[in-house]
Design an enzyme around this catalytic site. Structure first.
Site, PDB file in Angstrom:
ATOM      1  N   VAL A   1       0.648  -1.342   0.037  1.00 54.72           N
ATOM      2  CA  VAL A   1       0.045   0.137   0.183  1.00 54.72           C
ATOM      3  C   VAL A   1       0.653   1.208  -0.267  1.00 54.72           C
ATOM      4  CG1 VAL A   1      -2.141  -1.100   1.063  1.00 54.72           C
ATOM      5  CG2 VAL A   1      -0.297  -0.213   2.606  1.00 54.72           C
ATOM      6  N   TYR A   2       2.022   1.231   0.199  1.00 56.34           N
ATOM      7  CA  TYR A   2       2.828   2.295   0.245  1.00 56.34           C
ATOM      8  C   TYR A   2       3.084   2.889  -1.348  1.00 56.34           C
ATOM      9  CZ  TYR A   2       4.789   0.826   4.717  1.00 56.34           C
ATOM     10  OH  TYR A   2       5.017   0.599   6.020  1.00 56.34           O
ATOM     11  N   SER A   3       2.343   4.042  -1.352  1.00 58.17           N
ATOM     12  CA  SER A   3       2.244   4.806  -2.456  1.00 58.17           C
ATOM     13  C   SER A   3       1.649   3.717  -3.701  1.00 58.17           C
ATOM     14  CB  SER A   3       3.540   5.560  -3.077  1.00 58.17           C
ATOM     15  OG  SER A   3       3.838   6.411  -2.494  1.00 58.17           O
TER      16      SER A   3
END
Length: 345
Positions: free
Chosen positions: A55-57
């Site tokens: 989910v990071y970026s």
């Protein structure tokens, strides 16, 4: 020279500082080439442990990490990523179900440009999903060689114990690591989480050792509150008007003065403190720039005196979270009143 630590009972050796990749991509450093150079600088400095998440970026962080590990570096890095958060409008493009895990691991492998993930972590608990369902799917991935080990992040002590029970009673692969929040301002895990992980021999890689920037040295009394994307997106954690955050500001000021007297920066004090706990394997650092990375490198070689540690305990007592927003996870029964009150007949 980096002194590597054993990752729980796995026999794997990792650096005390783990490079977190959350700030590489749209939510942080958007320059892919510079982000790759920062990662290379960390690896060249002795770090062999990299942590990211799908989910990071929205997957961009994993893509950047994949670029950085291309060309032969992958074999020398212990690579960790996570699943759980939402990655689309479809309600099944998230969570801890077998359906999503089996699909999402393939996406992470593709973005990371690798055939295997060393540590695949459940990013947050999901009470509505049977943990055995999750561990069953993850065990299959271990048997298929797509992941090496299973980890959790921000789990409560009871859930950590449940995972060990399921593995023993139902023949699942064991969770070998937990990733909790831990810092000078958020010491709540000292009460139960760290004693439990030590009891079961789990590795611990702690996130937010700088308390989301509160211990970066930028937050000082009398100074204007620095602007940041985190402050914009997590107002409860950074609103100075909040009594909890006012207490954090007071503590950060006192800790900064203590660090100065000890001949350290506040960043060095914060990281050295986290790494001093016998239950902590690695502290995750999340630099966005070369300057931020360089300010954190070498903190694992600092030893805090007993006097400094005692003075820290007076500023923030052991087992204390100055703000509930720094705990990382609020149990459903606390969020939803219907789960703790009988219905009116």
């Amino acid at each position: 020279m980096t002194e590597y630590r054993t990752f729980g009972r796995t026999g794997v050796k990792v650096s005390p500082l783990c490079l977190g990749a959350m700030m590489f991509g749209a939510r942080g450093n958007q320059d892919h080439q510079e982000s790759v150079r920062i990662i290379h600088h960390a690896l060249d400095s002795g770090i062999n442990f990299v942590d990211t998440a799908d989910v990071y970026s929205a997957g961009e962080s994993e893509t950047i990490v994949g670029k950085a590990l291309a060309g032969g570096r992958r074999d020398h890095v212990v690579l960790a990523t996570k699943f759980h958060g939402s990655l689309g409008d479809d309600p099944n493009e998230q969570g801890n179900s077998r359906r999503w895990i089996i699909r999402e691991v393939e996406n992470s492998l593709r973005r990371l440009g690798t055939d295997w993930i060393d540590l695949y972590q459940v990013h947050r608990p999901e009470p509505g999903t049977d943990f055995d369902e999750t561990l069953g799917a993850l065990s299959d991935l271990v048997h298929q060689g797509k992941i090496r080990y299973i980890g959790t992040s921000t789990f409560e002590p009871s859930a950590i114990v449940e995972g060990q029970w399921i593995a023993e009673r139902r023949g699942r692969e064991r969770v070998v690591a937990e990733q909790p929040p831990y810092s000078l301002l958020a010491r709540g895990i000292e009460r139960e989480v760290l004693p439990v992980t030590q009891r079961y021999g789990l590795a611990v890689l702690s996130w937010s050792p700088l308390a989301g920037g509160w211990l970066s040295g930028r937050y000082r009394k009398g100074a204007e509150q620095p602007a940041s994307s985190r402050a914009e997106n997590q107002t409860a954690r950074f609103d100075i008007a909040s009594p909890e955050n006012a207490a954090k500001l007071d503590a950060a000021e006192a800790l900064a003065q203590l660090a100065e007297e000890a001949g350290l920066t506040l960043v060095q004090l914060a990281l050295a403190f986290v790494l001093r706990h016998p239950g902590v394997t690695s502290a995750i650092i999340g630099p966005r720039t070369f300057e931020q990375l360089d300010s954190q490198l070498g903190a694992d070689r600092i030893t805090l005196s007993q006097d400094v540690l005692d003075r820290i305990d007076k500023i923030v007592p052991p087992g204390t979270n100055l703000s509930d927003s720094d705990a990382g996870y609020t149990p459903p029964a606390i969020r939803d009143a219907a789960l703790r009150r009988r219905p009116v007949s």
